[in-house]
Design an enzyme around this catalytic site. Structure first.
Site, PDB file in Angstrom:
ATOM      1  N   GLU A 195      39.277  57.347  49.314  1.00  0.00           N
ATOM      2  CA  GLU A 195      37.817  57.319  49.174  1.00  0.00           C
ATOM      3  C   GLU A 195      37.138  57.710  50.488  1.00  0.00           C
ATOM      4  O   GLU A 195      36.217  58.537  50.507  1.00  0.00           O
ATOM      5  CB  GLU A 195      37.361  55.919  48.752  1.00  0.00           C
ATOM      6  CG  GLU A 195      37.816  55.560  47.354  1.00  0.00           C
ATOM      7  CD  GLU A 195      37.514  54.116  46.977  1.00  0.00           C
ATOM      8  OE1 GLU A 195      36.541  53.546  47.490  1.00  0.00           O
ATOM      9  OE2 GLU A 195      38.266  53.554  46.158  1.00  0.00           O
ATOM     10  N   TYR A 222      45.851  49.507  47.399  1.00  0.00           N
ATOM     11  CA  TYR A 222      44.495  49.256  47.905  1.00  0.00           C
ATOM     12  C   TYR A 222      44.222  50.106  49.147  1.00  0.00           C
ATOM     13  O   TYR A 222      43.252  50.882  49.176  1.00  0.00           O
ATOM     14  CB  TYR A 222      44.307  47.769  48.199  1.00  0.00           C
ATOM     15  CG  TYR A 222      43.069  47.150  47.573  1.00  0.00           C
ATOM     16  CD1 TYR A 222      41.997  47.926  47.150  1.00  0.00           C
ATOM     17  CD2 TYR A 222      42.966  45.771  47.409  1.00  0.00           C
ATOM     18  CE1 TYR A 222      40.874  47.346  46.575  1.00  0.00           C
ATOM     19  CE2 TYR A 222      41.845  45.182  46.833  1.00  0.00           C
ATOM     20  CZ  TYR A 222      40.815  45.972  46.421  1.00  0.00           C
ATOM     21  OH  TYR A 222      39.699  45.395  45.856  1.00  0.00           O
TER      22      TYR A 222
HETATM   23  C1  LIG Z   1      26.229  51.597  46.449  1.00  0.00           C
HETATM   24  C2  LIG Z   1      27.418  51.840  47.283  1.00  0.00           C
HETATM   25  C3  LIG Z   1      28.326  50.655  47.429  1.00  0.00           C
HETATM   26  C4  LIG Z   1      29.445  50.970  48.346  1.00  0.00           C
HETATM   27  C5  LIG Z   1      30.179  49.792  48.824  1.00  0.00           C
HETATM   28  C6  LIG Z   1      31.194  50.196  49.777  1.00  0.00           C
HETATM   29  C7  LIG Z   1      32.084  49.103  50.259  1.00  0.00           C
HETATM   30  C8  LIG Z   1      33.352  48.993  49.490  1.00  0.00           C
HETATM   31  C9  LIG Z   1      34.453  48.358  50.215  1.00  0.00           C
HETATM   32  C10 LIG Z   1      35.662  48.113  49.339  1.00  0.00           C
HETATM   33  C11 LIG Z   1      36.070  49.257  48.545  1.00  0.00           C
HETATM   34  C12 LIG Z   1      37.120  48.978  47.513  1.00  0.00           C
HETATM   35  C13 LIG Z   1      37.352  50.206  46.743  1.00  0.00           C
HETATM   36  C14 LIG Z   1      38.424  50.053  45.749  1.00  0.00           C
HETATM   37  C15 LIG Z   1      39.460  50.821  45.771  1.00  0.00           C
HETATM   38  C16 LIG Z   1      40.545  50.608  44.847  1.00  0.00           C
HETATM   39  O1  LIG Z   1      40.468  50.019  43.806  1.00  0.00           O
HETATM   40  S1  LIG Z   1      41.982  51.289  45.344  1.00  0.00           S
HETATM   41  C17 LIG Z   1      43.204  50.850  44.138  1.00  0.00           C
HETATM   42  C18 LIG Z   1      43.768  49.456  44.367  1.00  0.00           C
HETATM   43  N1  LIG Z   1      42.848  48.500  43.878  1.00  0.00           N
HETATM   44  C19 LIG Z   1      43.172  47.245  43.566  1.00  0.00           C
HETATM   45  O2  LIG Z   1      44.303  46.825  43.694  1.00  0.00           O
HETATM   46  C20 LIG Z   1      42.069  46.437  43.022  1.00  0.00           C
HETATM   47  C21 LIG Z   1      42.305  45.017  43.201  1.00  0.00           C
HETATM   48  N2  LIG Z   1      41.159  44.327  42.678  1.00  0.00           N
HETATM   49  C22 LIG Z   1      41.224  43.557  41.620  1.00  0.00           C
HETATM   50  O3  LIG Z   1      42.237  43.346  41.089  1.00  0.00           O
HETATM   51  C23 LIG Z   1      40.024  42.975  40.992  1.00  0.00           C
HETATM   52  O4  LIG Z   1      39.294  44.058  40.639  1.00  0.00           O
HETATM   53  C24 LIG Z   1      39.143  42.011  41.742  1.00  0.00           C
HETATM   54  C25 LIG Z   1      37.725  42.360  41.399  1.00  0.00           C
HETATM   55  C26 LIG Z   1      39.305  42.101  43.234  1.00  0.00           C
HETATM   56  C27 LIG Z   1      39.286  40.602  41.223  1.00  0.00           C
HETATM   57  O5  LIG Z   1      40.542  40.081  41.275  1.00  0.00           O
HETATM   58  P1  LIG Z   1      40.796  38.496  41.060  1.00  0.00           P
HETATM   59  O6  LIG Z   1      39.925  37.663  41.898  1.00  0.00           O
HETATM   60  O7  LIG Z   1      42.281  38.300  41.102  1.00  0.00           O
HETATM   61  O8  LIG Z   1      40.235  38.193  39.713  1.00  0.00           O
HETATM   62  P2  LIG Z   1      40.628  38.660  38.326  1.00  0.00           P
HETATM   63  O9  LIG Z   1      41.815  39.507  38.252  1.00  0.00           O
HETATM   64  O10 LIG Z   1      39.381  39.252  37.837  1.00  0.00           O
HETATM   65  O11 LIG Z   1      41.027  37.298  37.579  1.00  0.00           O
HETATM   66  C28 LIG Z   1      40.269  36.069  37.587  1.00  0.00           C
HETATM   67  C29 LIG Z   1      40.432  35.394  36.235  1.00  0.00           C
HETATM   68  O12 LIG Z   1      39.630  36.079  35.288  1.00  0.00           O
HETATM   69  C30 LIG Z   1      40.428  36.588  34.251  1.00  0.00           C
HETATM   70  N3  LIG Z   1      39.914  37.885  33.883  1.00  0.00           N
HETATM   71  C31 LIG Z   1      39.273  38.723  34.688  1.00  0.00           C
HETATM   72  N4  LIG Z   1      38.968  39.845  34.041  1.00  0.00           N
HETATM   73  C32 LIG Z   1      39.439  39.701  32.804  1.00  0.00           C
HETATM   74  C33 LIG Z   1      39.442  40.522  31.653  1.00  0.00           C
HETATM   75  N5  LIG Z   1      38.913  41.751  31.659  1.00  0.00           N
HETATM   76  N6  LIG Z   1      40.013  40.047  30.552  1.00  0.00           N
HETATM   77  C34 LIG Z   1      40.578  38.818  30.512  1.00  0.00           C
HETATM   78  N7  LIG Z   1      40.601  37.989  31.571  1.00  0.00           N
HETATM   79  C35 LIG Z   1      40.038  38.430  32.691  1.00  0.00           C
HETATM   80  C36 LIG Z   1      41.826  36.647  34.827  1.00  0.00           C
HETATM   81  O13 LIG Z   1      42.819  36.614  33.867  1.00  0.00           O
HETATM   82  C37 LIG Z   1      41.837  35.418  35.693  1.00  0.00           C
HETATM   83  O14 LIG Z   1      41.984  34.289  34.852  1.00  0.00           O
HETATM   84  P3  LIG Z   1      42.733  32.977  35.345  1.00  0.00           P
HETATM   85  O15 LIG Z   1      44.156  33.395  35.580  1.00  0.00           O
HETATM   86  O16 LIG Z   1      42.578  32.034  34.221  1.00  0.00           O
HETATM   87  O17 LIG Z   1      42.081  32.526  36.619  1.00  0.00           O
END
Ligand SMILES: CCCCCCCCCCCCC/C=C/C(=O)SCCNC(=O)CCNC(=O)[C@H](O)C(C)(C)COP(=O)(O)OP(=O)(O)OC[C@H]1O[C@@H](n2cnc3c(N)ncnc32)[C@H](O)[C@@H]1OP(=O)(O)O
Length: 288
Positions: free
Chosen positions: A217, A210
């Protein structure tokens, strides 16, 4: 913590409320749909029907719940497999390019089509949250996906002179490793065969990736600033018939500044998820 955390907490609360209802259909995602929750609530609250019709309505509701659950499960399995494959193709293309050319120059150009396609396809993640087939907070997914789309289309694609910056490689590598891990995590979870190392990777890699991705970026936007200032691209100057002005240079500066409040919230959100998933901690979010 600010608004993002509240929204994430609200998402968690909704998910908890859903799981506190009647037992869900035996499909992994059936309990996550608000449509399902609504169907459950209406059959419980409507006490006007007789026994037989009530039973048939209940059967119908269960059938509907299962169908929605099955459709959502099939779609998400397809989506996650496609995304894992897409990011794997990207990873292989990047490694091959570097091995053949021995430089990162030209790397972005060679992989840009695949990157644009799969990163743009990820807009569906916001749709998944909106229609309730995944319980992720719309706001968390929205910030994550829109910042990526912004980087791909409005920065790297549009500002050609920065495409060979080392910082582009930095975020490309961070995104690629993250997405292969994340989408394979979702796929195996849906198939109910999640290997521990994928779960471990999903909730550990981000600790390094991250900040690396965000650094890539920010450095890329920073590198774009002189070009944007010189060319005045995407900017609208006064006077014009609409009496509107917009300066893309200042917009980029504001975007960079917005990482300061937003990124820590995403990062701490992931740290909380990590404690919950890997260490089974129950996270009680504070209402402030
Ligand atoms: C117009 C201009 C706008 C600009 C804005 C600028 C500001 C920006 C500031 C921040 C910038 C960030 C930039 C990002 C950079 C990078 O990515 S660098 C690389 C490293 N990145 C990461 O490690 C990303 C980490 N992020 C994530 O993992 C996720 O994307 C998240 C959105 C943060 C969400 O994570 P989380 O809350 O853990 O939720 P989920 O993983 O989504 O899980 C919740 C439950 O939902 C289920 N689920 C979700 N998606 C799916 C799917 N596709 N298929 C099946 N199931 C899904 C998941 O299994 C979970 O279920 P439960 O376990 O039952 O709860």
């Amino acid at each position: 913590m600010g608004r993002l955390t509240e929204a994430a907490a609200a998402g968690g609360g909704a998910s908890a409320a859903r799981s506190a209802g009647p037992p869900p259909a035996p499909l992994p995602l059936s309990s996550t749909s608000p449509g399902c929750a609504a169907a459950m609530a209406s059959s419980e609250e409507d006490g006007t029907n007789g026994g037989a019709s009530e039973a048939s309505e209940e059967r119908e509701a269960v059938g509907k719940r299962r169908r929605l659950g099955l459709l959502a499960t099939i779609w998400l399995t397809f989506y996650n497999i496609a995304m894992t494959a897409g990011w794997l193709v990207l990873a292989i293309a990047m490694v091959r390019f570097y091995m053949e050319k021995g430089t990162h120059k030209g790397l972005y150009k060679s992989i840009q089509k695949t990157l644009k396609f799969f990163q743009t396809f990820a807009l569906l993640e916001i749709v998944h949250c909106l229609i309730g087939i995944v319980p992720t907070s719309v706001l968390v997914a929205g910030v994550q996906v829109s910042s990526r789309i912004f980087m791909v289309w409005l920065v790297t694609h549009s500002i050609k002179p920065i495409q060979n910056e080392e910082s582009v490689v930095l975020f490309l590598v961070a995104w690629t490793v993250t997405e292969i891990t994340r989408y394979s995590f979702y796929t195996f979870s849906l198939l109910d065969h999640l290997p521990y190392f994928i779960k471990w990777a999903r909730y550990n890699f981000f600790i390094i990736l991250y900040p690396v991705g965000v650094a890539g970026e920010l450095l890329t936007i920073y590198a774009a600033l002189p070009y944007v200032k010189k060319t005045g691209m995407f900017s609208i100057r006064l006077p014009n018939k609409y009496n509107v002005s917009f300066d893309y240079y200042y917009f980029l500066l504001i975007t960079m500044a917005s990482y300061i409040p937003l990124f820590p919230q995403l990062y701490f959100h992931m740290l909380r998820q990590r404690r919950k998933v890997l260490h089974g901690e129950v996270i009680v979010e504070k209402d402030d």
